[in-house]
Structure formats: C-alpha cells, structure tokens
Design a protein around this motif. Structure first.
Motif, PDB file in Angstrom:
ATOM      1  N   ILE A  37       0.850  -1.197   0.000  1.00 56.50           N
ATOM      2  CA  ILE A  37       0.000   0.000   0.000  1.00 56.50           C
ATOM      3  C   ILE A  37       0.881   1.240   0.000  1.00 56.50           C
ATOM      4  N   GLU A  38       0.735   2.062  -1.031  1.00 56.89           N
ATOM      5  CA  GLU A  38       1.591   3.240  -1.162  1.00 56.89           C
ATOM      6  C   GLU A  38       1.070   4.395  -0.316  1.00 56.89           C
ATOM      7  N   ASN A  39       1.982   5.081   0.366  1.00 56.81           N
ATOM      8  CA  ASN A  39       1.602   6.303   1.082  1.00 56.81           C
ATOM      9  C   ASN A  39       1.371   7.409   0.061  1.00 56.81           C
ATOM     10  N   HIS A  40       0.087   7.652  -0.185  1.00 53.48           N
ATOM     11  CA  HIS A  40      -0.280   8.747  -1.079  1.00 53.48           C
ATOM     12  C   HIS A  40      -0.634   9.933  -0.209  1.00 53.48           C
ATOM     13  N   ASP A  41      -1.307  10.958  -0.736  1.00 55.46           N
ATOM     14  CA  ASP A  41      -1.359  12.212  -0.002  1.00 55.46           C
ATOM     15  C   ASP A  41      -2.688  12.526   0.683  1.00 55.46           C
ATOM     16  N   ARG A  42      -3.572  11.553   0.851  1.00 54.70           N
ATOM     17  CA  ARG A  42      -4.807  11.846   1.589  1.00 54.70           C
ATOM     18  C   ARG A  42      -4.685  11.407   3.045  1.00 54.70           C
ATOM     19  N   GLU A  74      14.610  -7.894   2.173  1.00 57.81           N
ATOM     20  CA  GLU A  74      13.950  -8.442   0.984  1.00 57.81           C
ATOM     21  C   GLU A  74      13.204  -7.382   0.183  1.00 57.81           C
ATOM     22  N   ALA A  75      13.069  -6.162   0.715  1.00 61.28           N
ATOM     23  CA  ALA A  75      12.325  -5.103   0.028  1.00 61.28           C
ATOM     24  C   ALA A  75      13.129  -4.577  -1.157  1.00 61.28           C
ATOM     25  N   THR A  91       7.621  -1.621   5.527  1.00 58.40           N
ATOM     26  CA  THR A  91       7.863  -1.461   4.093  1.00 58.40           C
ATOM     27  C   THR A  91       8.252  -2.773   3.426  1.00 58.40           C
ATOM     28  N   VAL A  92       7.567  -3.065   2.319  1.00 51.46           N
ATOM     29  CA  VAL A  92       7.906  -4.232   1.501  1.00 51.46           C
ATOM     30  C   VAL A  92       8.367  -3.820   0.104  1.00 51.46           C
ATOM     31  N   ASN A  93       8.313  -2.504  -0.172  1.00 46.16           N
ATOM     32  CA  ASN A  93       8.653  -1.985  -1.488  1.00 46.16           C
ATOM     33  C   ASN A  93       8.960  -0.499  -1.313  1.00 46.16           C
ATOM     34  N   LEU A  94      10.037  -0.012  -1.939  1.00 50.27           N
ATOM     35  CA  LEU A  94      10.433   1.394  -1.802  1.00 50.27           C
ATOM     36  C   LEU A  94      10.382   2.087  -3.144  1.00 50.27           C
ATOM     37  N   HIS A  95       9.667   3.219  -3.197  1.00 51.81           N
ATOM     38  CA  HIS A  95       9.715   4.103  -4.356  1.00 51.81           C
ATOM     39  C   HIS A  95      10.717   5.206  -4.050  1.00 51.81           C
ATOM     40  N   LEU A  96      11.887   5.126  -4.650  1.00 52.57           N
ATOM     41  CA  LEU A  96      12.930   6.105  -4.400  1.00 52.57           C
ATOM     42  C   LEU A  96      12.793   7.241  -5.408  1.00 52.57           C
ATOM     43  N   LYS A  97      12.401   8.381  -4.904  1.00 50.02           N
ATOM     44  CA  LYS A  97      12.161   9.567  -5.733  1.00 50.02           C
ATOM     45  C   LYS A  97      12.835  10.744  -5.043  1.00 50.02           C
ATOM     46  N   ASP A  98      13.912  11.266  -5.626  1.00 48.61           N
ATOM     47  CA  ASP A  98      14.635  12.375  -5.019  1.00 48.61           C
ATOM     48  C   ASP A  98      13.952  13.695  -5.392  1.00 48.61           C
ATOM     49  N   PHE A  99      14.244  14.721  -4.606  1.00 52.44           N
ATOM     50  CA  PHE A  99      13.540  15.994  -4.763  1.00 52.44           C
ATOM     51  C   PHE A  99      14.383  17.132  -4.217  1.00 52.44           C
ATOM     52  N   ALA A 100      14.055  18.335  -4.654  1.00 53.62           N
ATOM     53  CA  ALA A 100      14.629  19.554  -4.102  1.00 53.62           C
ATOM     54  C   ALA A 100      13.483  20.471  -3.678  1.00 53.62           C
ATOM     55  N   ARG A 129       0.838 -10.757   4.193  1.00 58.10           N
ATOM     56  CA  ARG A 129       0.740 -10.452   2.775  1.00 58.10           C
ATOM     57  C   ARG A 129       0.347  -8.997   2.510  1.00 58.10           C
ATOM     58  N   VAL A 130       0.361  -8.154   3.542  1.00 58.32           N
ATOM     59  CA  VAL A 130       0.004  -6.740   3.388  1.00 58.32           C
ATOM     60  C   VAL A 130       1.078  -5.886   4.056  1.00 58.32           C
ATOM     61  N   GLY A 131       1.663  -4.976   3.294  1.00 58.16           N
ATOM     62  CA  GLY A 131       2.667  -4.074   3.833  1.00 58.16           C
ATOM     63  C   GLY A 131       2.581  -2.721   3.151  1.00 58.16           C
ATOM     64  N   ILE A 132       3.674  -1.971   3.221  1.00 63.28           N
ATOM     65  CA  ILE A 132       3.719  -0.601   2.713  1.00 63.28           C
ATOM     66  C   ILE A 132       4.657  -0.498   1.517  1.00 63.28           C
TER      67      ILE A 132
END
Length: 260
Positions: free
Chosen positions: A125-130, A221-222, A175-184, A147-150
């Motif tokens: 489940i992705e942390n979105h903005d709501r 394992e993520a 966390t079971v999956n990481l979206h790596l998105k860099d920012f300024a 079977r449920v993680g972030i």
C-alpha cells in the motif's frame, strides 16, 4: 534487495505513448537491471493473457502496480500478477470516484488477504497524499496479514504535510517496497512560497544511501524502485530526453548503494 525501474521513472514517455510495458521491460534489461515495476500508468489489467505472458523476459522480474481497491479490479490485477509472475502488487488506495474511509480501506484490504495468500502476492500500500503515515501504518496493522505491507514513497507524503523523517519512522518497519524519488525544495524568486521539484537520484535533498541502508537493515527483501518527477521542458521531445538522461544518472547513483 534489488534495484528496479518503475514506469513512473518514465512517466512522460509513457503518458505520450512512447513507452509500452514491453519496452519498459526491455529498457530495464538494457540498463542491466533485473527488475521492473509496471504501475497504473500502464494499465495491465486491460491486457489479454497472451499480452501479459509476452511481457516476461528472462532475467527481468516484473512487479505490478494498481490504483484503487475495488474487489473486482483487484481480482483482475491478481490474475495479471499470476500471469507475469509478480510477487508484489503495489496499490494506491484512492481511484477516480472512490476514496474509502480509513476503516473501509482496512476492511476491503482484509477481505483480499485470503486471495493474496492464494496467489502468493504481497500487497504494498503506497503512502499517497490523503492519509498520514500513521494512518497507513494503522491499516496494515489492523489487517494483520503477512501479505500486506507498505510501498514507501519518499516524496508523496508532502501532500499530507509530512516530511520524510516522520514518514520513515512510521513506515519503514512495515515497508515491503520502496519508491525512491529524489527531490529539491526551492523558494520562489519573489519569496512568496516554496516549490517541491524532482531531481535525479542523489542530486536532491534525499540521502539515498542512508535510506537504503536503513531499509536493508530491517527489510532486506524489500526492493528499491526508481521513480522520477522531471519538470516539463518547453516541448515534449526535450522533456522525454531529459527524463531518459535522469534515468541513467539515477541508476548510476543508486546501483552502488544496493547491498550485495
């Protein structure tokens, strides 16, 4: 832990019809990566079984990503996961016209747990903005299924008025999956506010190495999925060219940071 190319790392090319799911898989292989994540900007649930099977390529693992948690929709994605061999299904809870309450989201996800177990798929489940980070953590803990993680996205939670330190503290253990998105973060020239903009990995405010090491120490394992937010250039061709350059620069930065 593996490094993968996400379809949102190539978001401009995908939205312009310049990159298909198969081309994304092939691009990952060209970059020497053994993993791709095909998210909801390429809706594989609409593909027929032969199309899904044709996405497989030796040496490249496929993960899938969806948007929305309606049961029928999730069932189609689980079938797609079986077809491509995906052990991860990343999901954004909200979809157009369907924004369930926190309790309803937990109830729906709990109802999917037996199907996830049967399919051998982990829902990320992705942390979105709501919702805030603590609320996403509550959903996972309320469901109580292995079977449920972030799927932890490093930038999305700015929309919920939360910075990375708060988000990482709450969600890294789940966390079971990481979206790596860099920012300024830049102040406007008139000093009237700030803007958050994407950068190639390693060129923004995110300490990619520290984050990857923290995640690996608790969730080895993520997988790490590259995503990007390149601002638009004056024309589409220039924007896609910049996006492609950012992909290669980001992969070059992240690859040495992935533990052997």
């Amino acid at each position: 832990m593996k490094l993968g190319l996400g379809s949102y790392a190539c978001g401009w090319a995908v939205s312009a019809g310049r990159m298909t799911a198969r081309q994304l898989v092939d691009r990952a292989a060209e970059l020497g990566l053994s993993l791709v994540q095909i998210a909801d900007n390429i809706p594989v649930d609409k593909m027929a079984l032969p199309e899904l099977l044709a996405l497989r390529r030796d040496g490249v693992e496929i993960e899938l990503g969806a948007r929305g948690i309606a049961r029928d929709y999730m069932q189609r994605y689980l079938e797609a996961c079986r077809a491509v061999g995906s052990g991860i299904l990343r999901v954004v809870i909200d979809s157009a016209g369907d924004e369930p309450t926190l309790e309803e989201a937990a109830r729906r996800v709990a109802g999917l747990a037996p199907d996830l177990e049967s399919a051998g798929v982990t829902l990320a489940i992705e942390n979105h903005d709501r919702f805030r980070a603590a609320e996403f953590a509550w959903i996972v803990k309320a469901v109580g299924s292995p079977r449920v993680g972030i799927c932890l996205d490093t930038a999305n939670s700015f929309g919920a008025l939360e910075g990375p330190d708060v988000v990482f503290e709450q969600l890294l253990p789940l966390t079971v999956n990481l979206h790596l998105k860099d920012f300024a973060i830049h102040r406007f020239a008139n000093n009237m506010g700030f803007q958050i903009v994407g950068t190639p990995a390693g060129e923004g405010r995110l300490d990619c190495g520290v984050l990857i090491q923290r995640l690996h120490s608790i969730r080895p394992e993520a997988n790490v999925i590259l995503e990007l937010w390149p601002p638009a250039e004056a024309d589409l061709e220039s924007t896609i060219a910049k996006e492609e350059l950012w992909v290669t620069r980001s992969i070059d930065h992240i690859r040495p940071l992935i533990p052997a």
